[in-house]
Design an enzyme around this catalytic site. Structure first.
Site, PDB file in Angstrom:
ATOM      1  N   ASP A   1      -6.949   1.574 -38.737  1.00 42.29           N
ATOM      2  CA  ASP A   1      -7.099   0.195 -38.302  1.00 42.29           C
ATOM      3  C   ASP A   1      -6.158  -0.748 -39.050  1.00 42.29           C
ATOM      4  OD1 ASP A   1      -9.153  -1.791 -36.793  1.00 42.29           O
ATOM      5  OD2 ASP A   1      -8.604  -2.620 -38.743  1.00 42.29           O
TER       6      ASP A   1
ATOM      7  N   ALA B   1      -9.340  -3.447 -34.459  1.00 44.00           N
ATOM      8  CA  ALA B   1      -8.491  -2.595 -33.619  1.00 44.00           C
ATOM      9  C   ALA B   1      -9.276  -1.376 -33.138  1.00 44.00           C
ATOM     10  CB  ALA B   1      -7.241  -2.166 -34.381  1.00 44.00           C
ATOM     11  N   ASP B   2     -10.064  -0.781 -34.036  1.00 41.38           N
ATOM     12  CA  ASP B   2     -10.916   0.351 -33.660  1.00 41.38           C
ATOM     13  C   ASP B   2     -11.970  -0.064 -32.643  1.00 41.38           C
ATOM     14  OD1 ASP B   2     -10.320   2.888 -35.053  1.00 41.38           O
ATOM     15  OD2 ASP B   2     -10.523   1.687 -36.856  1.00 41.38           O
ATOM     16  N   ILE B   3     -12.640  -1.164 -32.923  1.00 34.50           N
ATOM     17  CA  ILE B   3     -13.740  -1.598 -32.058  1.00 34.50           C
ATOM     18  C   ILE B   3     -13.246  -1.918 -30.657  1.00 34.50           C
ATOM     19  CG2 ILE B   3     -15.398  -3.469 -31.688  1.00 34.50           C
ATOM     20  CD1 ILE B   3     -15.782  -3.499 -34.777  1.00 34.50           C
TER      21      ILE B   3
ATOM     22  N   GLY C   1     -12.442   1.149 -28.729  1.00 34.24           N
ATOM     23  CA  GLY C   1     -13.678   1.740 -28.234  1.00 34.24           C
ATOM     24  C   GLY C   1     -14.186   1.048 -26.985  1.00 34.24           C
TER      25      GLY C   1
END
Length: 405
Positions: free
Chosen positions: A147, A175-177, A180
């Protein structure tokens, strides 16, 4: 149907955040999620603490708060997919599934015979989603993606932070969220396509691509002008005043989105003449004269308290809010009324339950459901292998002895 995705089965090979956040969302909507983990090790985030939840002895468990944030409504099955027997078990489970999600490095799943190309022939209806740092193609494809790295490369860090300060990451792994979230949307779109055609498909998502996609208006400001945006702290590039400002007992956010709201603000603040001042009357003028306006505003805002500003301005339709700390967030009456703090029974926890953040989606007919707490490592291995694959107790013991499960 009690839940929107009831009856859908997902094999989740992902770990850390982007993949697990996606499958938790789908699990909340009713899908059955089988989380495949490495025996004895599990999802990396299980150890990403402190803090950890307390076990029955009121001591730190092996379940971190980080792990808990994105793994409810799942069953954990511990399988070593690096072994031939583990690969067979995984394929046998896939034969019962609708969707596969994984976030291994490019090429890793192929080594195990669990990549989309290897599975497509036997499972033509499967929807297979891969999440990587940079996608399956391009010069960066084989690089690991984290991230912090993505926020740096994708530009969001360059526009976050004070103008004269250092580049700054967002306070959560956004960025990860967001990747997802894109993955969940893509999976549901592919599911609709399969319903219409009977054909599955492959979904290739990269954290960098998705991060660039939500540069949104700031990215378009550059594409429109050719001028690279700079850090503006809490200011807005196109709207003024839109900022965090200190009052006499804390901070407020003032978010004035149009000239009519500015006129109302000036009336409430006792500075009616500002609304007629050619330097401030129109938003375009306020943007040009932002430095002067903010210097003048700072003196005005300091004269009242958080409550005076927020309650007074809210009554007349001017967007204003206190800046909450996280504890204040979860004690806010609006957050409480919307069930954004939930608890799920967990008999092995010291309190007998775990505290989690609720799902924000409110359905009229198929509400989200919280059926399972984040699972312990391998908690459901025997259960799922028995129910789905009809493996006997003797076979399960033999696999355990070989450390396949």
């Amino acid at each position: 149907m009690k839940n929107s995705l009831e009856g859908l089965k997902i094999i989740d090979f992902s770990r850390i955040l982007a993949g697990p956040f996606c499958t938790q969302l789908l699990g909340d909507l009713g899908a059955e999620i089988i989380k495949i983990e490495r025996p004895y090790i599990g999802d990396d985030t299980r150890g990403w603490g402190p803090p950890y939840i307390k076990d029955k002895n009121n001591e730190d468990s092996s379940e971190s708060a980080y792990y808990l944030c994105c793994n409810r409504n799942k069953k954990s099955v511990a399988i070593d997919i690096a072994t031939p027997e583990g690969q067979k078990l995984a394929k046998d489970l896939i034969s019962h599934a609708d969707i596969i999600l994984e976030n291994f490095k490019v090429g890793d799943m192929k080594k195990y015979g669990l990549d989309y190309k290897s599975l497509k022939k036997d499972f033509p209806k499967i929807i297979y989603c891969s999440i990587t740092g940079f996608g399956q193609t391009g010069p960066y494809a084989k690089k690991p993606g984290y991230d912090l790295l993505i926020q740096a490369l994708g530009g969001i860090m360059s526009i976050t932070g004070e103008p004269n300060g250092n580049p700054m990451k967002v306070g959560v792994a956004i960025a990860d969220i967001m990747c997802g979230m894109y993955a969940a949307n893509a999976i549901l779109a592919a599911l609709h396509h399969r319903t219409k055609t009977g054909i599955g498909q492959y979904i290739d998502l990269g954290l960098l691509d998705t991060q660039v996609s939500w540069l949104a208006n700031v990215g378009l400001n550059y594409l429109t002008t050719g001028i690279s945006p700079k850090r503006m702290g809490n200011e807005h590039p196109n709207i003024v005043p839109y900022n965090v400002l200190p009052c006499c007992d804390g901070y407020i956010v003032l978010g004035i989105g149009n000239d009519q709201q500015f006129q109302k603000f000036c009336q409430f603040a006792g500075i009616q003449e500002w609304a007629q001042d050619k330097r401030f009357a129109l938003n375009s003028a306020r943007v040009k004269n932002r430095d002067l306006l903010y210097r003048m505003l700072s003196e005005i805002i300091l004269k009242k308290s958080q409550i005076e500003w927020t309650e007074g301005l809210t009554k007349i339709g001017v967007p204003c809010s206190p800046v909450h700390t996280i504890d204040q967030v979860f004690n806010d009456p609006q957050i409480k009324s919307r069930d954004m703090h939930i608890t799920i029974d967990q008999p092995l926890a010291y309190k007998g339950y775990v505290d989690l953040i609720g799902n924000p989606i409110k359905f009229s007919e198929t509400p989200v459901s919280y059926r399972l707490p984040p699972p312990l490592l391998g908690q459901h291995t025997n259960e799922i292998l028995n129910e789905w694959l009809n493996l006997s107790e003797t076979e399960l013991k033999d696999l355990a002895k070989k450390k396949v499960i």
